[in-house]
Design a protein around this motif. Structure first.
Motif, PDB file in Angstrom:
ATOM      1  N   GLN A 111     -54.566  80.130  16.049  1.00 39.07           N
ATOM      2  CA  GLN A 111     -53.799  81.041  15.222  1.00 39.07           C
ATOM      3  C   GLN A 111     -54.069  80.769  13.748  1.00 39.07           C
ATOM      4  O   GLN A 111     -53.858  79.656  13.259  1.00 39.07           O
ATOM      5  N   ASP A 112     -54.580  81.775  13.035  1.00 41.31           N
ATOM      6  CA  ASP A 112     -54.874  81.652  11.596  1.00 41.31           C
ATOM      7  C   ASP A 112     -55.741  80.439  11.297  1.00 41.31           C
ATOM      8  O   ASP A 112     -55.571  79.751  10.291  1.00 41.31           O
ATOM      9  N   GLN A 113     -56.714  80.194  12.168  1.00 37.23           N
ATOM     10  CA  GLN A 113     -57.623  79.058  12.028  1.00 37.23           C
ATOM     11  C   GLN A 113     -58.994  79.566  11.598  1.00 37.23           C
ATOM     12  O   GLN A 113     -59.478  80.591  12.086  1.00 37.23           O
ATOM     13  N   TYR A 114     -59.624  78.800  10.692  1.00 32.83           N
ATOM     14  CA  TYR A 114     -60.946  79.156  10.186  1.00 32.83           C
ATOM     15  C   TYR A 114     -61.826  77.908  10.179  1.00 32.83           C
ATOM     16  O   TYR A 114     -61.328  76.777  10.095  1.00 32.83           O
ATOM     17  N   GLU A 115     -63.122  78.152  10.254  1.00 31.99           N
ATOM     18  CA  GLU A 115     -64.092  77.062  10.203  1.00 31.99           C
ATOM     19  C   GLU A 115     -65.183  77.431   9.206  1.00 31.99           C
ATOM     20  O   GLU A 115     -65.641  78.582   9.180  1.00 31.99           O
ATOM     21  N   VAL A 116     -65.583  76.443   8.399  1.00 32.51           N
ATOM     22  CA  VAL A 116     -66.613  76.678   7.388  1.00 32.51           C
ATOM     23  C   VAL A 116     -67.645  75.551   7.455  1.00 32.51           C
ATOM     24  O   VAL A 116     -67.388  74.447   6.979  1.00 32.51           O
ATOM     25  N   PRO A 117     -68.799  75.796   8.051  1.00 30.23           N
ATOM     26  CA  PRO A 117     -69.907  74.837   7.962  1.00 30.23           C
ATOM     27  C   PRO A 117     -70.592  74.966   6.597  1.00 30.23           C
ATOM     28  O   PRO A 117     -70.830  76.078   6.118  1.00 30.23           O
ATOM     29  N   CYS A 118     -70.904  73.829   6.000  1.00 33.50           N
ATOM     30  CA  CYS A 118     -71.538  73.831   4.681  1.00 33.50           C
ATOM     31  C   CYS A 118     -72.994  73.395   4.785  1.00 33.50           C
ATOM     32  O   CYS A 118     -73.412  72.770   5.765  1.00 33.50           O
ATOM     33  N   ALA A 119     -73.767  73.729   3.764  1.00 36.22           N
ATOM     34  CA  ALA A 119     -75.206  73.482   3.783  1.00 36.22           C
ATOM     35  C   ALA A 119     -75.508  71.991   3.894  1.00 36.22           C
ATOM     36  O   ALA A 119     -74.799  71.157   3.305  1.00 36.22           O
ATOM     37  N   PRO A 120     -76.558  71.626   4.636  1.00 44.50           N
ATOM     38  CA  PRO A 120     -76.915  70.206   4.764  1.00 44.50           C
ATOM     39  C   PRO A 120     -77.491  69.641   3.467  1.00 44.50           C
ATOM     40  O   PRO A 120     -78.121  70.357   2.680  1.00 44.50           O
ATOM     41  N   ARG A 121     -77.259  68.341   3.275  1.00 43.60           N
ATOM     42  CA  ARG A 121     -77.697  67.636   2.067  1.00 43.60           C
ATOM     43  C   ARG A 121     -77.969  66.184   2.417  1.00 43.60           C
ATOM     44  O   ARG A 121     -77.635  65.723   3.511  1.00 43.60           O
ATOM     45  N   ASP A 122     -78.509  65.462   1.449  1.00 43.27           N
ATOM     46  CA  ASP A 122     -78.541  64.020   1.586  1.00 43.27           C
ATOM     47  C   ASP A 122     -77.113  63.518   1.777  1.00 43.27           C
ATOM     48  O   ASP A 122     -76.159  64.093   1.255  1.00 43.27           O
ATOM     49  N   ALA A 123     -76.963  62.414   2.516  1.00 42.09           N
ATOM     50  CA  ALA A 123     -75.667  62.039   3.061  1.00 42.09           C
ATOM     51  C   ALA A 123     -74.572  61.856   2.010  1.00 42.09           C
ATOM     52  O   ALA A 123     -73.451  62.337   2.183  1.00 42.09           O
ATOM     53  N   LEU A 124     -74.851  61.145   0.921  1.00 39.50           N
ATOM     54  CA  LEU A 124     -73.807  60.903  -0.068  1.00 39.50           C
ATOM     55  C   LEU A 124     -73.364  62.205  -0.710  1.00 39.50           C
ATOM     56  O   LEU A 124     -72.158  62.439  -0.906  1.00 39.50           O
ATOM     57  N   GLN A 125     -74.295  63.084  -1.031  1.00 39.97           N
ATOM     58  CA  GLN A 125     -73.927  64.377  -1.602  1.00 39.97           C
ATOM     59  C   GLN A 125     -73.120  65.202  -0.611  1.00 39.97           C
ATOM     60  O   GLN A 125     -72.171  65.896  -0.997  1.00 39.97           O
TER      61      GLN A 125
END
Length: 448
Positions: free
Chosen positions: A188-202
């Motif tokens: 219910q009213d749930q969203y998911e946002v995958p973000c672009a891959p990067r070097d691990a610390l960033q």
């Protein structure tokens, strides 16, 4: 003294506050705040910090037996490479930098999650010539909406949140988070946002910013975004999945090898095996609060067992599908998803612990774990034992016990930090022991 590096806010009027931020053991972003005209001084000098701050529970209580007490001083040292700014989130600028916590002589403090992750990545590179390429995908739920219910994954569910989502996407772009997709989820009213891959610390830096920008965008839209693992005892869970792949010193991806089962290279298999071996103890970092264990239940696609699977959402470590046929593209896209972490975990501590466990697997040359063919809970115990599949802790108490029992994991940390983790977890356990599940969900949702 050299000039302050060019930063995102220097070409605009200095209005609002400038933040120096850190993220603690229970994933709460804390810091110090300055008028924007004083930003250069803040960047050059940093500011004071207190060791006992790391001992805070989610409820802002410090255990009476914490190892730091009233003694000690530290510094927040901002990293100019993490500078962020957007003017979309209110009239004043939403601006600042993420920080390392250092001692007064500028050395990394043992309780700094960002430094913990950086040191683990350095050891991975020094010992094995490998680096980690990562992406975080976070789930959250929105409260305070007046719109009608809409079906899961539907266009209706997306369109009703259009104003909030447009503000969120634009603000995330301003601070360099780079969401790849926005999807209405099952809950219910749930969203998911995958973000672009990067070097691990960033990637970890951007995961911290993602939460804070999301909360602000929701607030300014008359809503509230919560990353709590469970909104209600019967509801779906919210996770923070970590996708990772390995690169060599020449920048080549080495996670995939078509000559091995399921395409998992020997080095990747050893890395995964180390995570499998220490996963119960890792939950002290990846599922660090009592509410986390309402989510880590069998049959909920949230990885109740330490297991490794191919395209298997009940597995804690999942080989993700790749929509490619040529070897070069497959090698670039091939990645492993680590599913137990949730939004109460610090991206720094969770990812740093994952890297440390992977290093242990590489050091010992562990073989690639057997692939779990389905739901581990449907297997008999003898089969699970034969495949090295173990039930993850079922409570914060069990997670703390697993952490304290694993001498390798404890050995990654200063003894004072081990005691600080023990005392803070015990304080949280004592705090919530008489709460009902419904009250726990309500109280954690107001914090995360």
């Amino acid at each position: 003294m050299s000039e302050t590096p060019q930063a995102p806010w220097q070409s605009v009027d200095p209005t609002g506050l400038f933040a120096l931020l850190t993220n603690d053991l229970v994933g709460i972003t804390r810091g110090r705040f300055f008028p924007l005209p004083l930003r250069e001084r803040a960047v050059l000098k940093g500011c004071g910090w207190v060791p006992a701050n790391l001992g805070l529970t989610p409820f802002d209580e410090i255990a009476a037996d914490n190892p730091w007490g009233c003694v000690g001083d530290l510094r927040l040292r901002p990293d100019p490479d993490t500078a962020y700014r957007t003017t979309r989130l209110g009239e004043g600028a939403f601006a600042g930098m993420l920080c390392d916590i250092t001692t007064l002589d500028h050395q990394p403090w043992y309780g700094c999650g960002r430094s913990f992750l950086r040191a683990a990545l350095k050891d991975l590179e020094t010992e094995f010539g490998l680096s980690l390429f990562c992406a975080f995908e976070s789930e959250f739920q929105v409260t305070g909406a007046t719109w009608a219910h809409a079906p899961a994954f539907s266009l209706q569910a997306m369109r009703r949140a259009d104003d909030f989502m447009r503000l969120l996407v634009d603000a995330l772009a301003d601070v360099g988070v780079d969401p790849e997709i926005i999807l209405p989820e099952y809950g219910q009213d749930q969203y998911e946002v995958p973000c672009a891959p990067r070097d691990a610390l960033q990637a970890a830096d951007k995961a911290v910013l993602f939460r804070e920008v999301t909360r602000e965008a929701a607030r300014l839209s008359g809503l509230r975004a919560t990353f709590t693992p469970k909104m209600t005892p019967q509801g779906v869970g919210n996770g923070m999945h970590i996708h990772f792949s390995l690169k060599d010193r020449n920048g080549r991806f080495v996670t995939f090898d078509p000559q091995h089962p399921a395409g998992v290279s020997e080095r990747c298999g050893a890395f995964v095996a180390g995570i499998m071996r220490h996963m119960p103890a890792l939950m002290a970092f990846c599922a660090p609060t009592a509410i986390s264990y309402m989510r880590l239940q069998a049959h909920h696609w949230s990885s109740a067992y330490a297991s490794f699977g191919l395209h298997n959402r009940e597995a804690a470590l999942r080989i993700c599908p790749v929509a490619a046929t040529d070897p070069a593209t497959t090698a670039r896209l091939f990645n492993i998803e680590f599913r137990p972490p949730d939004g109460t975990a610090s991206p720094y501590w969770a990812l740093g612990a994952l890297v440390r466990a992977g290093i242990e697997g590489l050091r010992h040359g562990l073989p690639t774990p057997d692939l779990c063919p389905g739901d581990p809970d449907s297997m008999d115990e003898a089969t699970r034992r034969q495949m090295g599949i173990r039930r993850l802790p079922g409570s914060l108490r069990e997670a703390l016990d697993a952490f304290m029992a694993d001498s390798i994991v404890r050995g990654w940390l200063d003894s004072a930090l081990v005691e600080g983790i023990r005392s803070a977890k015990q304080c949280e356990i004592d705090k919530i022991q008489d709460w009902t599940d419904d009250e726990s969900c309500r109280r954690y949702a107001t914090i995360f």
